[in-house]
Design a protein around this motif. Structure first.
Motif, PDB file in Angstrom:
ATOM      1  N   PRO A 169      -4.768 -67.681 111.188  1.00  0.00           N
ATOM      2  CA  PRO A 169      -5.735 -67.453 110.107  1.00  0.00           C
ATOM      3  C   PRO A 169      -5.211 -66.461 109.086  1.00  0.00           C
ATOM      4  O   PRO A 169      -4.445 -65.544 109.403  1.00  0.00           O
ATOM      5  CB  PRO A 169      -6.952 -66.891 110.852  1.00  0.00           C
ATOM      6  CG  PRO A 169      -6.376 -66.255 112.083  1.00  0.00           C
ATOM      7  CD  PRO A 169      -5.197 -67.098 112.465  1.00  0.00           C
TER       8      PRO A 169
ATOM      9  N   PHE B 193      -5.488 -71.177 106.664  1.00  0.00           N
ATOM     10  CA  PHE B 193      -4.579 -71.049 107.799  1.00  0.00           C
ATOM     11  C   PHE B 193      -3.148 -71.284 107.326  1.00  0.00           C
ATOM     12  O   PHE B 193      -2.907 -71.871 106.261  1.00  0.00           O
ATOM     13  CB  PHE B 193      -4.927 -72.070 108.898  1.00  0.00           C
ATOM     14  CG  PHE B 193      -6.261 -71.842 109.540  1.00  0.00           C
ATOM     15  CD1 PHE B 193      -6.373 -71.080 110.697  1.00  0.00           C
ATOM     16  CD2 PHE B 193      -7.416 -72.365 108.986  1.00  0.00           C
ATOM     17  CE1 PHE B 193      -7.602 -70.855 111.287  1.00  0.00           C
ATOM     18  CE2 PHE B 193      -8.654 -72.153 109.562  1.00  0.00           C
ATOM     19  CZ  PHE B 193      -8.750 -71.404 110.720  1.00  0.00           C
TER      20      PHE B 193
ATOM     21  N   VAL C 265     -10.119 -65.194 115.156  1.00  0.00           N
ATOM     22  CA  VAL C 265     -10.800 -66.274 114.449  1.00  0.00           C
ATOM     23  C   VAL C 265     -10.862 -67.513 115.338  1.00  0.00           C
ATOM     24  O   VAL C 265      -9.844 -67.957 115.882  1.00  0.00           O
ATOM     25  CB  VAL C 265     -10.091 -66.607 113.120  1.00  0.00           C
ATOM     26  CG1 VAL C 265     -10.754 -67.794 112.434  1.00  0.00           C
ATOM     27  CG2 VAL C 265     -10.121 -65.395 112.194  1.00  0.00           C
TER      28      VAL C 265
ATOM     29  N   VAL D 192     -15.755 -72.264 110.959  1.00  0.00           N
ATOM     30  CA  VAL D 192     -14.823 -71.171 111.190  1.00  0.00           C
ATOM     31  C   VAL D 192     -15.619 -69.891 111.367  1.00  0.00           C
ATOM     32  O   VAL D 192     -16.456 -69.555 110.533  1.00  0.00           O
ATOM     33  CB  VAL D 192     -13.830 -71.010 110.020  1.00  0.00           C
ATOM     34  CG1 VAL D 192     -12.896 -69.846 110.272  1.00  0.00           C
ATOM     35  CG2 VAL D 192     -13.039 -72.290 109.826  1.00  0.00           C
TER      36      VAL D 192
ATOM     37  N   LEU E  83      -9.623 -66.998 105.050  1.00  0.00           N
ATOM     38  CA  LEU E  83     -10.117 -67.990 106.004  1.00  0.00           C
ATOM     39  C   LEU E  83      -9.459 -69.347 105.820  1.00  0.00           C
ATOM     40  O   LEU E  83     -10.038 -70.377 106.174  1.00  0.00           O
ATOM     41  CB  LEU E  83     -11.645 -68.124 105.931  1.00  0.00           C
ATOM     42  CG  LEU E  83     -12.435 -66.982 106.569  1.00  0.00           C
ATOM     43  CD1 LEU E  83     -13.930 -67.282 106.570  1.00  0.00           C
ATOM     44  CD2 LEU E  83     -11.968 -66.717 107.992  1.00  0.00           C
TER      45      LEU E  83
END
Length: 249
Positions: free
Chosen positions: A167, A173, A35, A11, A171
């Motif tokens: 996102p 989702f 992201v 990521v 970090l």
């Protein structure tokens, strides 16, 4: 940039812009985040632009274009990042992920979040009237979950739509799933969240609640009292007008 050793997820926060207040020691008021993630599971690539927790755009890699999350959003300026540049970033992400996965597997703990699901209707509940149920699935990592619906234990697929992964600041989702419904008393709706390789599912239930009889009676009495008050008021005005006409006659 973060990598998960066991799951092979990479990521990358391509852009984090904090719109802060004039005083520098105050926390940021809003955050704009772009992201990119890549992983061996499906979807293998994802790119989203989010303002705080709301997704504005997601990048359609097969179509090489930004797609607005809402139809009335203006198009994202392609000159900021051309599709060719974004495709190069995606290729780099996949190359770095493959290079890091093998040497780091077994050395780093696998990053995995336990999804949390919740169901709620878009509009206030009214039995027998069309509505839409939303299944909100948070704390998703890696971004590879399947969301399915059931009504009274029977799978439902007609009309179901899913959003792309949005996102969050940590970090992880979040993902939404929508189901058009016409709820009836006694219905039991189920949102099931599963992940490849897991032997368990996260399940959320939603049951339309019929109005309490006492609340119905209270509402009816209030309506009757209001109607009676209006009727008495009209009757009083009529009597006053009739008395004035008699006095002038």
């Amino acid at each position: 940039m973060g990598a998960a050793g066991g799951s092979g997820v990479l990521v990358a926060g391509l852009l984090w812009v904090a719109l802060a207040a004039a005083v520098t020691d105050e926390p940021p008021a809003h955050t704009l985040a772009e992201v990119l993630f890549c992983q061996p599971a499906m979807p293998s690539l994802g790119l989203a632009l989010a303002f705080d927790a709301d997704q504005l755009f997601w990048f359609d890699f097969p179509g090489s274009r930004w797609t607005p999350n809402l139809p009335d959003l203006p198009p994202w300026p392609s000159a900021l990042e051309t599709p060719t540049e974004l495709l190069l970033d995606a290729t780099l992400c996949q190359d770095v992920r493959r290079d890091l996965t093998d040497p780091l597997t077994g050395l780093l703990p696998e990053a995995k979040g336990v999804p949390v699901a919740d169901i709620f209707p878009v509009r206030p509940l009214a039995l027998g009237e069309p509505n839409t149920l939303v299944c909100m699935v948070g704390n998703v990592f890696p971004p590879a979950v399947e969301i399915s619906w059931q009504l009274d234990g029977v799978p439902v697929t007609q009309g179901v739509t899913h959003t792309h992964y949005t996102p969050t600041a940590d970090l992880a989702f979040i993902r939404f799933s929508y189901l058009p419904v016409t709820p009836s008393a006694g219905d039991v709706y189920t949102c099931m969240v599963t992940r490849e390789g897991d032997n368990s599912s996260v399940i959320a239930y939603w049951v339309p609640q019929t109005p309490d009889p006492s609340e119905v009676l209270e509402t009816a009495l209030c309506g009757a009292a209001m109607a009676l008050g209006i009727l008495l008021g009209l009757l009083g005005i009529t009597m006053i007008l009739a008395a004035r006409r008699s006095a002038h006659g």
